[in-house]
Design a protein around this motif. Structure first.
Motif, mmCIF file in Angstrom:
data_model
loop_
_atom_site.group_PDB
_atom_site.id
_atom_site.type_symbol
_atom_site.label_atom_id
_atom_site.label_comp_id
_atom_site.label_asym_id
_atom_site.label_seq_id
_atom_site.Cartn_x
_atom_site.Cartn_y
_atom_site.Cartn_z
ATOM 1 N N ALA A 8 70.276 66.743 13.833
ATOM 2 C CA ALA A 8 69.443 67.900 14.143
ATOM 3 C C ALA A 8 70.288 68.911 14.908
ATOM 4 O O ALA A 8 71.069 68.541 15.790
ATOM 5 N N PRO A 58 57.424 74.669 15.838
ATOM 6 C CA PRO A 58 56.891 73.382 15.367
ATOM 7 C C PRO A 58 57.022 73.289 13.846
ATOM 8 O O PRO A 58 57.001 74.301 13.143
ATOM 9 N N LEU A 59 57.173 72.091 13.370
ATOM 10 C CA LEU A 59 57.288 71.808 11.940
ATOM 11 C C LEU A 59 58.430 72.573 11.268
ATOM 12 O O LEU A 59 58.326 73.002 10.122
ATOM 13 N N ALA A 61 62.725 72.143 10.730
ATOM 14 C CA ALA A 61 63.888 71.265 10.890
ATOM 15 C C ALA A 61 65.135 72.076 10.566
ATOM 16 O O ALA A 61 65.213 72.705 9.507
ATOM 17 N N GLU A 120 68.775 63.649 4.266
ATOM 18 C CA GLU A 120 68.100 63.669 5.566
ATOM 19 C C GLU A 120 66.855 64.558 5.511
ATOM 20 O O GLU A 120 65.829 64.235 6.123
ATOM 21 N N ARG A 123 64.020 62.566 4.153
ATOM 22 C CA ARG A 123 63.489 61.650 5.151
ATOM 23 C C ARG A 123 62.614 62.401 6.154
ATOM 24 O O ARG A 123 61.499 61.972 6.463
ATOM 25 N N VAL A 124 63.080 63.538 6.664
ATOM 26 C CA VAL A 124 62.323 64.322 7.629
ATOM 27 C C VAL A 124 61.007 64.800 7.014
ATOM 28 O O VAL A 124 59.948 64.725 7.647
ATOM 29 N N ASP A 127 58.771 61.510 6.636
ATOM 30 C CA ASP A 127 58.433 60.800 7.875
ATOM 31 C C ASP A 127 57.887 61.699 8.976
ATOM 32 O O ASP A 127 56.920 61.353 9.639
ATOM 33 N N ASP A 128 58.512 62.842 9.191
ATOM 34 C CA ASP A 128 58.130 63.701 10.310
ATOM 35 C C ASP A 128 57.066 64.724 9.929
ATOM 36 O O ASP A 128 56.186 65.037 10.736
ATOM 37 N N PHE A 129 57.153 65.276 8.730
ATOM 38 C CA PHE A 129 56.201 66.298 8.289
ATOM 39 C C PHE A 129 55.058 65.716 7.468
ATOM 40 O O PHE A 129 54.112 66.429 7.138
ATOM 41 N N GLU A 130 55.172 64.450 7.066
ATOM 42 C CA GLU A 130 54.167 63.784 6.234
ATOM 43 C C GLU A 130 53.879 64.576 4.964
ATOM 44 O O GLU A 130 52.738 64.714 4.526
#
Length: 181
Positions: A8, A58-59, A61, A120, A123-124, A127-130
């Motif tokens: 990041a 927010p949201l 990357a 990556e 994955r983000v 996992d992170d943003f659904e």
């Protein structure tokens, strides 16, 4: 032996990120885009101040690929209602994260930098943003980028109009459906 990694981005990276963006963004532009329009786009969207804002949002990357201490690629992705694709773009799986930028230095083309960033990002997004998918747009004339995204599981689903300076560009829209668990 060089040490490489995807991580990041941090506040301390913003100056290097802006310089990298100014170096790499023109490579993806159609040849009919004027240099001054490219410069204006970079200044408005890829300045250190903009990267600071992206890091705090927010949201969002911002990922970087680093070889030793040199940034040789970056990726910017956003999620949430403000970044959902228009229905006319053809994206089928929602919610979808928007892959806004994925650029690497010319001397890193054809290597593993962009693929590592994209892995990556997947994955983000999941996992992170659904997110159920990732969508992006790229110049119809950027054959290299189109082949890269297709090789990495993206399918062309539509067209998006983008304006850079006074030039209207019809970009292809691509979607990658993320694996569900």
């Amino acid at each position: 032996m060089s040490k490489t990694r995807v991580r990041a981005a941090q506040e301390s990276d913003v100056e290097a990120l802006a310089a990298l963006a100014a170096e790499t963004f023109p490579m993806a532009c159609p040849p009919e885009i004027a240099d001054e329009d490219i410069s204006a786009f970079v200044e408005a969207n890829l300045s250190p101040a903009r990267f600071r804002a992206y890091l705090k949002a927010p949201l969002h990357a911002v990922l970087v690929h680093e070889t030793d201490t040199r940034l040789d690629g970056y990726l910017l992705m956003m999620a949430g209602d403000d970044f959902l694709p228009e229905p006319s773009y053809g994206v089928t799986q929602l919610p979808s994260a928007y892959l806004s930028k994925c650029y690497v230095r010319l001397d890193s083309h054809g290597g593993t930098v962009a693929a590592a960033l994209l892995d990556e990002a997947k994955r983000v997004a999941a996992d992170d943003f659904e997110a159920a998918s990732i969508w992006l747009n790229t110049s119809q004339g950027n054959v290299r980028a189109r082949r890269f995204y297709e090789k990495h599981g993206f399918a062309r689903v539509g067209v998006k109009t983008m304006v850079v300076g006074g030039q209207v560009c019809d970009d292809y829209v691509y979607e990658h459906i993320l694996a569900t668990s």
